[in-house]
Design a protein around this motif. Sequence first.
Motif, PDB file in Angstrom:
ATOM      1  N   LYS A 149       0.935  -0.760   0.364  1.00 41.14           N
ATOM      2  CA  LYS A 149      -0.061   0.108   0.448  1.00 41.14           C
ATOM      3  C   LYS A 149       0.887   1.233  -0.049  1.00 41.14           C
ATOM      4  O   LYS A 149       1.315   1.548   1.229  1.00 41.14           O
ATOM      5  N   VAL A 150       1.182   2.076  -0.603  1.00 39.94           N
ATOM      6  CA  VAL A 150       1.724   2.836  -1.451  1.00 39.94           C
ATOM      7  C   VAL A 150       0.422   4.638  -0.950  1.00 39.94           C
ATOM      8  O   VAL A 150       0.035   4.375  -1.541  1.00 39.94           O
ATOM      9  N   VAL A 151       1.030   5.536  -0.086  1.00 35.44           N
ATOM     10  CA  VAL A 151       0.255   6.633  -0.374  1.00 35.44           C
ATOM     11  C   VAL A 151       1.024   8.250  -0.081  1.00 35.44           C
ATOM     12  O   VAL A 151       2.165   7.438   0.659  1.00 35.44           O
ATOM     13  N   HIS A 198      -2.567   4.829  -3.024  1.00 34.53           N
ATOM     14  CA  HIS A 198      -3.525   5.930  -2.460  1.00 34.53           C
ATOM     15  C   HIS A 198      -3.104   7.138  -2.442  1.00 34.53           C
ATOM     16  O   HIS A 198      -1.835   7.638  -2.640  1.00 34.53           O
ATOM     17  N   VAL A 199      -4.515   8.427  -2.505  1.00 34.73           N
ATOM     18  CA  VAL A 199      -3.368  10.030  -2.528  1.00 34.73           C
ATOM     19  C   VAL A 199      -4.244  10.397  -0.804  1.00 34.73           C
ATOM     20  O   VAL A 199      -5.772   9.975  -0.949  1.00 34.73           O
ATOM     21  N   LEU A 200      -3.360  11.263   0.027  1.00 36.55           N
ATOM     22  CA  LEU A 200      -3.882  11.795   1.510  1.00 36.55           C
ATOM     23  C   LEU A 200      -3.613  12.777   1.202  1.00 36.55           C
ATOM     24  O   LEU A 200      -2.794  13.329   1.262  1.00 36.55           O
ATOM     25  N   VAL A 223       4.230   1.754   2.043  1.00 31.28           N
ATOM     26  CA  VAL A 223       5.461   3.452   1.707  1.00 31.28           C
ATOM     27  C   VAL A 223       4.559   4.618   1.822  1.00 31.28           C
ATOM     28  O   VAL A 223       3.445   4.674   1.504  1.00 31.28           O
ATOM     29  N   VAL A 224       4.913   5.278   2.501  1.00 28.11           N
ATOM     30  CA  VAL A 224       4.530   6.853   2.862  1.00 28.11           C
ATOM     31  C   VAL A 224       5.363   7.472   1.536  1.00 28.11           C
ATOM     32  O   VAL A 224       6.932   7.600   1.654  1.00 28.11           O
ATOM     33  N   VAL A 225       4.931   8.649   0.484  1.00 24.41           N
ATOM     34  CA  VAL A 225       5.049   9.760  -0.286  1.00 24.41           C
ATOM     35  C   VAL A 225       5.045  10.802   0.027  1.00 24.41           C
ATOM     36  O   VAL A 225       3.958  11.050   0.520  1.00 24.41           O
TER      37      VAL A 225
END
Length: 257
Positions: A16-18, A46-48, A102-104
């Motif tokens: 899960k990539v946010v 995903h986009v936050l 993963v947090v971008v």
Amino acid sequence: MVVEQASRAADVAVPKVVVVVPTYNERENLPLLVDLLMGLGLAGLHVLVVDDGSPDGTGAVADRIAEESAGTVAVLHRSEKDGLGRAYVAGMTRALADGADVVVQMDADLSHPAETLPLMVRTLLEDDGAAVVLGSRYVAGGKLATEWAWHRKALSAWANFYVNAVLRLGVKDATAGFKAWRGSALAAIDLPSVRSNGYSFQVEMNFRAVRRGMRIVEVPITFEERVNGESKLSLRVQAESAITPWRLRFGRRGAGS
């Protein structure tokens, strides 16, 4: 049955990539950015959106995008504008709580090239020793916006030299804001205690990673000028950026321990 089990196993294996995107008055840029990200075809993306009460209606635009996204876009509304660092801490904390692998970190102004994101994520996942991969303007192949005047380019280069001279991070683009963090690494650096804002937030995050023995990998990007809106680089932010490296080097706060 075998095909169904293999399919389920593949689904579980997808990380899960946010992508955490802080916004303040980015009503025009946000839809463009989300379209670029969704068009990458990156599995598990995903986009936050973290909106700090934008008076231009960015929050409402973000809500509309989220409603139409079938669960791939979420919005975190904050009532006050108290700095980029606070917005990132709130967004990263939420992303980790939601199970991000993963947090971008990514700006909303389209200065960070979305097309480089798959490379950054792939590099992070394939290199077991990497804690964070950052999009760098100062490694081979990296570039600054051609629209930048010479004095802006000189200031950017000087800021990176200055930070590394004080903290010895070993990172060519120490103030970069386009980063892909391994979730476990991000959780280990004690996010709630991070106090820096603006560009110094990026420096403190790098410092905490390096102090814990984590490895930072850089991949080249072409950094572009923002498409719409105005830069939020104030004199206060610049002053904090000058002081922070010394605070981190000689102070106890920011060690992440």
